[in-house]
Design a protein around this motif. Structure first.
Motif, PDB file in Angstrom:
ATOM      1  N   ALA A   1       0.840  -1.211   0.000  1.00  0.00           N
ATOM      2  CA  ALA A   1       0.000   0.000   0.000  1.00  0.00           C
ATOM      3  C   ALA A   1       0.871   1.256   0.000  1.00  0.00           C
ATOM      4  N   VAL A   2       1.990   1.205   0.718  1.00  0.00           N
ATOM      5  CA  VAL A   2       2.914   2.358   0.740  1.00  0.00           C
ATOM      6  C   VAL A   2       3.453   2.595  -0.670  1.00  0.00           C
ATOM      7  N   ARG A   3       3.765   1.493  -1.366  1.00  0.00           N
ATOM      8  CA  ARG A   3       4.260   1.616  -2.753  1.00  0.00           C
ATOM      9  C   ARG A   3       3.228   2.309  -3.635  1.00  0.00           C
ATOM     10  N   GLY A   4       1.956   2.044  -3.325  1.00  0.00           N
ATOM     11  CA  GLY A   4       0.878   2.657  -4.104  1.00  0.00           C
ATOM     12  C   GLY A   4       0.612   4.100  -3.709  1.00  0.00           C
ATOM     13  N   GLY A   5       1.337   4.605  -2.718  1.00  0.00           N
ATOM     14  CA  GLY A   5       1.189   6.005  -2.326  1.00  0.00           C
ATOM     15  C   GLY A   5       0.219   6.241  -1.181  1.00  0.00           C
ATOM     16  N   SER A   6      -0.130   5.191  -0.425  1.00  0.00           N
ATOM     17  CA  SER A   6      -1.084   5.370   0.682  1.00  0.00           C
ATOM     18  C   SER A   6      -0.402   5.953   1.922  1.00  0.00           C
ATOM     19  N   GLU A   7      -0.856   7.134   2.296  1.00  0.00           N
ATOM     20  CA  GLU A   7      -0.297   7.772   3.495  1.00  0.00           C
ATOM     21  C   GLU A   7      -0.767   7.081   4.760  1.00  0.00           C
ATOM     22  N   LEU A   8      -1.965   6.516   4.692  1.00  0.00           N
ATOM     23  CA  LEU A   8      -2.507   5.808   5.862  1.00  0.00           C
ATOM     24  C   LEU A   8      -1.612   4.607   6.183  1.00  0.00           C
ATOM     25  N   ALA A   9      -1.234   3.894   5.134  1.00  0.00           N
ATOM     26  CA  ALA A   9      -0.351   2.736   5.321  1.00  0.00           C
ATOM     27  C   ALA A   9       1.013   3.189   5.846  1.00  0.00           C
TER      28      ALA A   9
ATOM     29  N   VAL B   1       3.376   6.657 -13.385  1.00  0.00           N
ATOM     30  CA  VAL B   1       4.808   6.844 -13.678  1.00  0.00           C
ATOM     31  C   VAL B   1       5.607   5.630 -13.227  1.00  0.00           C
ATOM     32  N   ARG B   2       5.254   5.114 -12.020  1.00  0.00           N
ATOM     33  CA  ARG B   2       5.966   3.937 -11.510  1.00  0.00           C
ATOM     34  C   ARG B   2       5.735   2.729 -12.413  1.00  0.00           C
ATOM     35  N   ALA B   3       4.459   2.563 -12.852  1.00  0.00           N
ATOM     36  CA  ALA B   3       4.137   1.433 -13.731  1.00  0.00           C
ATOM     37  C   ALA B   3       4.935   1.542 -15.031  1.00  0.00           C
ATOM     38  N   PHE B   4       5.034   2.768 -15.553  1.00  0.00           N
ATOM     39  CA  PHE B   4       5.795   3.011 -16.774  1.00  0.00           C
ATOM     40  C   PHE B   4       7.278   2.683 -16.545  1.00  0.00           C
ATOM     41  N   GLY B   5       7.764   3.096 -15.357  1.00  0.00           N
ATOM     42  CA  GLY B   5       9.158   2.807 -14.990  1.00  0.00           C
ATOM     43  C   GLY B   5       9.421   1.315 -14.919  1.00  0.00           C
ATOM     44  N   ARG B   6       8.431   0.589 -14.382  1.00  0.00           N
ATOM     45  CA  ARG B   6       8.585  -0.878 -14.271  1.00  0.00           C
ATOM     46  C   ARG B   6       8.622  -1.525 -15.659  1.00  0.00           C
ATOM     47  N   LEU B   7       7.846  -0.918 -16.591  1.00  0.00           N
ATOM     48  CA  LEU B   7       7.858  -1.438 -17.964  1.00  0.00           C
ATOM     49  C   LEU B   7       9.236  -1.255 -18.590  1.00  0.00           C
ATOM     50  N   LEU B   8       9.813  -0.076 -18.309  1.00  0.00           N
ATOM     51  CA  LEU B   8      11.127   0.227 -18.889  1.00  0.00           C
ATOM     52  C   LEU B   8      12.240  -0.571 -18.216  1.00  0.00           C
ATOM     53  N   TYR B   9      12.145  -0.651 -16.870  1.00  0.00           N
ATOM     54  CA  TYR B   9      13.178  -1.361 -16.089  1.00  0.00           C
ATOM     55  C   TYR B   9      12.523  -2.461 -15.267  1.00  0.00           C
TER      56      TYR B   9
ATOM     57  N   LEU C   1      11.461   8.505   5.637  1.00  0.00           N
ATOM     58  CA  LEU C   1      11.265   9.233   4.368  1.00  0.00           C
ATOM     59  C   LEU C   1      11.896   8.450   3.214  1.00  0.00           C
ATOM     60  N   ALA C   2      13.087   7.909   3.486  1.00  0.00           N
ATOM     61  CA  ALA C   2      13.750   7.099   2.447  1.00  0.00           C
ATOM     62  C   ALA C   2      12.921   5.850   2.146  1.00  0.00           C
ATOM     63  N   ALA C   3      12.307   5.275   3.183  1.00  0.00           N
ATOM     64  CA  ALA C   3      11.470   4.091   2.980  1.00  0.00           C
ATOM     65  C   ALA C   3      10.263   4.433   2.115  1.00  0.00           C
ATOM     66  N   TRP C   4       9.706   5.611   2.319  1.00  0.00           N
ATOM     67  CA  TRP C   4       8.560   6.066   1.510  1.00  0.00           C
ATOM     68  C   TRP C   4       8.984   6.222   0.046  1.00  0.00           C
ATOM     69  N   THR C   5      10.133   6.841  -0.148  1.00  0.00           N
ATOM     70  CA  THR C   5      10.602   7.106  -1.513  1.00  0.00           C
ATOM     71  C   THR C   5      11.039   5.832  -2.226  1.00  0.00           C
ATOM     72  N   HIS C   6      11.686   4.925  -1.471  1.00  0.00           N
ATOM     73  CA  HIS C   6      12.260   3.736  -2.108  1.00  0.00           C
ATOM     74  C   HIS C   6      11.538   2.452  -1.712  1.00  0.00           C
ATOM     75  N   ALA C   7      10.240   2.555  -1.477  1.00  0.00           N
ATOM     76  CA  ALA C   7       9.476   1.371  -1.037  1.00  0.00           C
ATOM     77  C   ALA C   7       9.602   0.223  -2.052  1.00  0.00           C
ATOM     78  N   ARG C   8       9.837   0.582  -3.312  1.00  0.00           N
ATOM     79  CA  ARG C   8       9.935  -0.455  -4.355  1.00  0.00           C
ATOM     80  C   ARG C   8      11.190  -1.305  -4.216  1.00  0.00           C
TER      81      ARG C   8
ATOM     82  N   PRO D   1      -1.588  10.730  -6.492  1.00  0.00           N
ATOM     83  CA  PRO D   1      -1.156   9.329  -6.354  1.00  0.00           C
ATOM     84  C   PRO D   1      -1.311   8.526  -7.645  1.00  0.00           C
ATOM     85  N   ARG D   2      -2.429   8.797  -8.392  1.00  0.00           N
ATOM     86  CA  ARG D   2      -2.640   8.027  -9.631  1.00  0.00           C
ATOM     87  C   ARG D   2      -1.558   8.322 -10.657  1.00  0.00           C
ATOM     88  N   PHE D   3      -1.169   9.593 -10.714  1.00  0.00           N
ATOM     89  CA  PHE D   3      -0.116   9.965 -11.654  1.00  0.00           C
ATOM     90  C   PHE D   3       1.191   9.278 -11.263  1.00  0.00           C
ATOM     91  N   ARG D   4       1.468   9.310  -9.950  1.00  0.00           N
ATOM     92  CA  ARG D   4       2.715   8.677  -9.488  1.00  0.00           C
ATOM     93  C   ARG D   4       2.694   7.176  -9.773  1.00  0.00           C
TER      94      ARG D   4
END
Lengths: 175, 109
Positions: A11-19, B100-108, A54-61, B94-97
């Motif tokens: 959920a964090v990866r999807g941008g959920s602030e609640l998560a 963008v992430r989905a597009f990034g995953r396609l590329l990498y 903050l780094a975890a939020w940015t680099h959750a992937r 969030p949807r835009f982000r």
């Protein structure tokens, strides 16, 4: 890793602030404890813990699921702390030790014991201090600590054993 | 566990932060918002910079449009203003982000 944590991070990866809120709530204690002991200063530790989240939020992937979420967060914290090593050296020289102990959190330990352990911990080399903190304070296993510190298992085991001996020696010396 | 070990354990755990700390969470979120704001300002400045460079490169053309009171110059200015206003807003969605992430995953992958 618990399913709960996996769902949370997805959920964090999807941008959920609640998560993200829940993630911070759930793991702040471990990350802050680790960094406070590592830096020897509560304010610096908490500051770096916030940077870690903050780094975890940015680099959750970047989370691959090889370790627990808590371990992954501590890994980020460790890399940040290592990067800031120079400024700690300055901090340590300024730090009087005794003043950095919060009097409201005495708990079961005496002030003398806390001071002795704090000083002995700060005297340990960085990696040894990190290994001792992860295993003896945060409750990670040796193998988890090895993964977090990106160090061989044997090295971590020896760091923990030697570090623990040094802390006990210091307490005995002051008794 | 002997007495010394118990004392060591107590001393190591003394001063641990609380299991729940709403203040720490709020401070972290404030920091997150600040970081986002700074990023947004940087993006806006980058867009402004690009537009300024484009305008500088095409100054003669724009001059001729203004001199001729060409409708295109006003349309371009309006479009530039709309872009400036829209891009930072859209980028924080969030949807835009996610896109963008989905597009990034396609590329990498």
């Amino acid at each position: 890793m618990s399913d709960d944590d996996a769902a949370l991070l997805s959920a964090v990866r999807g941008g959920s602030e609640l998560a993200f809120n829940t993630l911070v709530d759930r793991h702040q204690q471990a990350v802050r404890t680790f960094l406070r002991r590592l830096l020897g200063n509560e304010a610096d530790g908490d500051d770096m813990a916030q940077e870690t989240f903050l780094a975890a939020w940015t680099h959750a992937r970047s989370f691959r699921g090889e370790a627990s979420v808590r371990g992954w967060l501590c890994g980020i914290a460790w890399r940040k702390a290592k990067g800031a090593q120079r400024s700690w050296a300055r901090q340590r020289s300024r730090d009087t030790g005794h003043h950095a102990l919060s009097p409201d959190a005495a708990g079961a330990a005496t002030m003398e014991d806390r001071l002795a352990v704090k000083r002995a911990l700060q005297a340990l080399p960085l990696e040894q201090r990190a290994a001792v903190t992860l295993c003896l304070v945060c409750g990670f296993s040796h193998s988890e600590a090895a993964r977090i510190l990106e160090a061989p298992l044997g090295t971590v085991k020896s760091h923990v054993q030697r570090g623990r001996d040094r802390l006990i020696e210091e307490m005995e010396r002051r008794a | 566990m002997n007495d010394l070990e118990t004392r060591l354990n107590d001393a190591l755990h003394a001063g641990d932060p609380p299991a729940r700390d709403p203040l720490f969470r709020v401070e972290t979120l404030v920091r997150l918002e600040r970081a986002r704001f700074r990023r947004q300002v940087r993006r806006t400045l980058a867009v402004v910079g690009v537009l300024a460079v484009l305008a500088a490169v095409n100054v003669r053309l724009i001059d001729s449009w203004v001199a001729a009171n060409d409708q295109r110059v006003w349309t371009a200015a309006l479009a530039a203003a709309a872009t400036l206003w829209t891009i930072p807003v859209v980028m924080t969605r969030p949807r835009f982000r996610m896109a963008v992430r989905a597009f990034g995953r396609l590329l990498y992958p």
